[in-house]
Write an enzyme that holds these catalytic residues in place. Structure first.
Site, PDB file in Angstrom:
ATOM      1  N   GLY A   1      -0.339   4.944  -1.646  1.00  0.00           N
ATOM      2  CA  GLY A   1      -1.475   5.714  -1.140  1.00  0.00           C
ATOM      3  C   GLY A   1      -1.055   6.892  -0.285  1.00  0.00           C
ATOM      4  O   GLY A   1       0.136   7.262  -0.218  1.00  0.00           O
TER       5      GLY A   1
ATOM      6  N   VAL B   1      -0.854   7.385   3.076  1.00  0.00           N
ATOM      7  CA  VAL B   1       0.105   7.135   4.161  1.00  0.00           C
ATOM      8  C   VAL B   1       1.446   6.696   3.592  1.00  0.00           C
ATOM      9  O   VAL B   1       2.511   7.173   4.020  1.00  0.00           O
ATOM     10  CB  VAL B   1      -0.443   6.089   5.156  1.00  0.00           C
ATOM     11  CG1 VAL B   1       0.566   5.783   6.243  1.00  0.00           C
ATOM     12  CG2 VAL B   1      -1.766   6.568   5.763  1.00  0.00           C
TER      13      VAL B   1
ATOM     14  N   PRO C   1      -3.224   5.164  13.864  1.00  0.00           N
ATOM     15  CA  PRO C   1      -3.394   6.596  13.592  1.00  0.00           C
ATOM     16  C   PRO C   1      -4.850   7.040  13.722  1.00  0.00           C
ATOM     17  O   PRO C   1      -5.765   6.220  13.621  1.00  0.00           O
ATOM     18  CB  PRO C   1      -2.941   6.743  12.128  1.00  0.00           C
ATOM     19  CG  PRO C   1      -2.363   5.442  11.735  1.00  0.00           C
ATOM     20  CD  PRO C   1      -2.985   4.396  12.634  1.00  0.00           C
TER      21      PRO C   1
ATOM     22  N   GLY D   1       0.822  -1.213   0.000  1.00  0.00           N
ATOM     23  CA  GLY D   1       0.000   0.000   0.000  1.00  0.00           C
ATOM     24  C   GLY D   1       0.850   1.255   0.000  1.00  0.00           C
ATOM     25  O   GLY D   1       0.468   2.284   0.555  1.00  0.00           O
ATOM     26  N   GLY D   2       2.033   1.167  -0.642  1.00  0.00           N
ATOM     27  CA  GLY D   2       2.995   2.273  -0.597  1.00  0.00           C
ATOM     28  C   GLY D   2       2.633   3.456  -1.470  1.00  0.00           C
ATOM     29  O   GLY D   2       3.190   4.547  -1.314  1.00  0.00           O
TER      30      GLY D   2
ATOM     31  N   TYR E   1     -14.631  -3.025   8.545  1.00  0.00           N
ATOM     32  CA  TYR E   1     -13.237  -2.551   8.534  1.00  0.00           C
ATOM     33  C   TYR E   1     -12.616  -2.702   9.925  1.00  0.00           C
ATOM     34  O   TYR E   1     -11.495  -3.180  10.084  1.00  0.00           O
ATOM     35  CB  TYR E   1     -13.250  -1.082   8.106  1.00  0.00           C
ATOM     36  CG  TYR E   1     -11.965  -0.314   8.179  1.00  0.00           C
ATOM     37  CD1 TYR E   1     -11.658   0.459   9.300  1.00  0.00           C
ATOM     38  CD2 TYR E   1     -11.083  -0.277   7.106  1.00  0.00           C
ATOM     39  CE1 TYR E   1     -10.500   1.211   9.357  1.00  0.00           C
ATOM     40  CE2 TYR E   1      -9.923   0.477   7.144  1.00  0.00           C
ATOM     41  CZ  TYR E   1      -9.638   1.228   8.281  1.00  0.00           C
ATOM     42  OH  TYR E   1      -8.490   1.981   8.346  1.00  0.00           O
TER      43      TYR E   1
ATOM     44  N   ASP F   1     -23.911  11.753  10.591  1.00  0.00           N
ATOM     45  CA  ASP F   1     -22.703  12.272  11.253  1.00  0.00           C
ATOM     46  C   ASP F   1     -21.747  11.141  11.592  1.00  0.00           C
ATOM     47  O   ASP F   1     -20.609  11.364  11.994  1.00  0.00           O
ATOM     48  CB  ASP F   1     -23.093  12.977  12.566  1.00  0.00           C
ATOM     49  CG  ASP F   1     -23.451  14.448  12.350  1.00  0.00           C
ATOM     50  OD1 ASP F   1     -24.058  15.044  13.254  1.00  0.00           O
ATOM     51  OD2 ASP F   1     -23.129  14.964  11.259  1.00  0.00           O
TER      52      ASP F   1
ATOM     53  N   HIS G   1     -12.538  10.339   2.640  1.00  0.00           N
ATOM     54  CA  HIS G   1     -12.722  10.831   4.003  1.00  0.00           C
ATOM     55  C   HIS G   1     -13.130  12.304   3.999  1.00  0.00           C
ATOM     56  O   HIS G   1     -13.121  12.958   2.954  1.00  0.00           O
ATOM     57  CB  HIS G   1     -11.420  10.654   4.796  1.00  0.00           C
ATOM     58  CG  HIS G   1     -11.073   9.227   5.060  1.00  0.00           C
ATOM     59  ND1 HIS G   1     -10.199   8.517   4.276  1.00  0.00           N
ATOM     60  CD2 HIS G   1     -11.473   8.377   6.033  1.00  0.00           C
ATOM     61  CE1 HIS G   1     -10.089   7.286   4.765  1.00  0.00           C
ATOM     62  NE2 HIS G   1     -10.854   7.183   5.816  1.00  0.00           N
TER      63      HIS G   1
ATOM     64  N   TRP H   1     -21.580  17.784   4.771  1.00  0.00           N
ATOM     65  CA  TRP H   1     -22.537  16.722   5.075  1.00  0.00           C
ATOM     66  C   TRP H   1     -22.648  16.515   6.585  1.00  0.00           C
ATOM     67  O   TRP H   1     -21.653  16.599   7.312  1.00  0.00           O
ATOM     68  CB  TRP H   1     -22.107  15.424   4.375  1.00  0.00           C
ATOM     69  CG  TRP H   1     -22.237  15.504   2.881  1.00  0.00           C
ATOM     70  CD1 TRP H   1     -23.042  16.360   2.174  1.00  0.00           C
ATOM     71  CD2 TRP H   1     -21.532  14.734   1.894  1.00  0.00           C
ATOM     72  NE1 TRP H   1     -22.901  16.154   0.819  1.00  0.00           N
ATOM     73  CE2 TRP H   1     -21.979  15.159   0.622  1.00  0.00           C
ATOM     74  CE3 TRP H   1     -20.585  13.714   1.967  1.00  0.00           C
ATOM     75  CZ2 TRP H   1     -21.497  14.611  -0.561  1.00  0.00           C
ATOM     76  CZ3 TRP H   1     -20.109  13.145   0.782  1.00  0.00           C
ATOM     77  CH2 TRP H   1     -20.561  13.601  -0.461  1.00  0.00           C
TER      78      TRP H   1
END
Ligand code: NAP
Ligand code: GFB
Length: 318
Positions: A15, A17, A167, A12-13, A140, A274, A183, A205
């Protein structure tokens, strides 16, 4: 005495993070470290065969495991089952193949949304399994909790040194700015960019009253390198700004507007959820280790990310 060479594989390098860690490593290089930043195009880690062949190719000594199906509140709410199944298979493949290839250290990435929804505050590392996570992202969250279970199992039965960081909400360059899947911070940045262009009001939103702690990806990158190089515990550690830096979504929207010098009207779409009201996390464990660590002031970090988005709009994930 020459330091032994480290071959550090980042799943996942490519993305948000992963690229934050890349910037941090470029700013503070170590002569004995070689970094390999993987994308899903290099290997689909839901496939055990593909996972084995990418480990065979690179023979890593260390792994920073970031690869995951990742999304914001609304993306999670629509697909909890996929978030659970895809992340369970990625995590099981990466940790089991790491053990098979004798990887010395694995640093995996959890998230503060995995903690119990009904809890006392501030949240700390001992609370991971103390009750159900928020209903919006249970898929998740349970898959991420199982990384902690896998780490314990491999460490106990194979003497490995597998650990994890936790995190809070992350933002920065290379984020996913897709409005429905992404996000809140990249969502607001994408929206304000368009509102400024079209001279239209900003729609936030939800009610704007939910509260979050946000960490800049470049700061998180520096902390990840510290964990890889110095942190010896196998117990997870929260990587976050302090509780006092928690802000409302309304304030986050105001900071993004300031980042673009946008002075338009704000509209709150309260038909949208929310999600979790707050997930206030303590960073006291981190502060025991790094009392002097300086986080980038949030308005500065947001303005830099707004600028990055403007410059990379055509190539960004939108
Ligand atoms: P991101 O920007 O969406 O990047 C995800 C990375 O995972 C990309 O490199 C992607 O490759 C790779 N990937 C996705 N599915 C894959 C698969 N099946 N096989 C191989 N690679 C795959 O996500 P991020 O925000 O950087 O998240 C990185 C880590 O931080 C994740 O573990 C996430 O849970 C954690 N985290 C994120 C946040 C946040 O606020 N963003 C907060 C806490 C924890 P491609 O580039 O090829 O798609
Ligand atoms: O970052 P976010 O999508 O996820 O933030 P969570 C959601 C909060 O921001 C809610 C408000 O209170 C929304 O009402 N919001 C306002 C918006 N405007 C927007 C917008 O344009 N886009 C989005 N996305 N939200 C996630 C978990 O929770 O946290 C993930 O679901 C992951 O699994 C991530 O862990 C770090 O902070 O609620």
């Amino acid at each position: 005495m020459a330091c032994t060479k480290k071959v550090i594989l980042l799943t996942g390098g490519t993305g948000l993070v992963g690229q934050g860690i890349k910037s941090a490593a470029e700013q503070n290089p170590q002569p004995n470290e070689e970094f390999i930043f993987l994308s899903s195009k290099d290997a689909d880690l839901t496939s055990r065969e593909a996972t084995k062949s990418i480990f065979e190719k690179h023979r890593p000594t260390h792994v920073i495991h970031l690869a995951a199906k990742v999304g914001g509140l609304y993306g999670n709410m629509r697909a909890n089952l996929q978030f659970f199944r895809i992340n369970m298979s990625i995590n099981d493949n990466v940790l089991s193949v790491s053990q098979e290839y004798g990887v010395k250290k694995v640093v995996s990435c959890l998230s503060t949304c995995i903690f119990p929804d009904k809890t006392s505050y501030p949240i700390d590392e001992t609370m991971i399994h103390n009750g159900a996570p928020h209903t919006s992202n249970y898929g998740y969250s349970y898959a991420k909790r199982m990384i902690d279970v896998l780490n314990k199992g491999y460490n106990q039965q194979h003497g490995t040194n597998y650990t994890a960081v936790v995190p809070t909400n992350v933002f920065g360059p290379h984020d996913n700015f897709n409005l429905e899947e992404g996000h809140v911070m990249p969502g607001l940045i994408h929206k304000v960019y368009k509102c400024k262009e079209n001279n239209t009001p900003l729609t936030v939103w939800g009610t704007g009253s939910a509260r979050r702690q946000f960490i800049y990806s470049l700061d998180l990158g520096r902390l990840f390198l510290w964990v890889l190089r110095e942190y010896q515990e196998t117990e997870p550690i929260i990587l976050s700004v302090g509780e006092e830096d928690e802000i409302s979504i309304k304030t986050a929207a105001e900071l993004v507007a300031k980042g673009f010098d946008y002075e338009g009207e704000f509209v709150y779409d309260t038909t949208r959820s929310d999600g979790q009201y707050k997930k206030t996390a303590s960073n006291s464990k981190l502060r025991k280790y790094l009392p002097e660590f300086k986080f980038t002031p949030i308005d500065e970090a947001i303005r830099a990310t707004c600028q990055w988005f403007s410059e990379h709009y055509k190539k960004a994930r939108i």
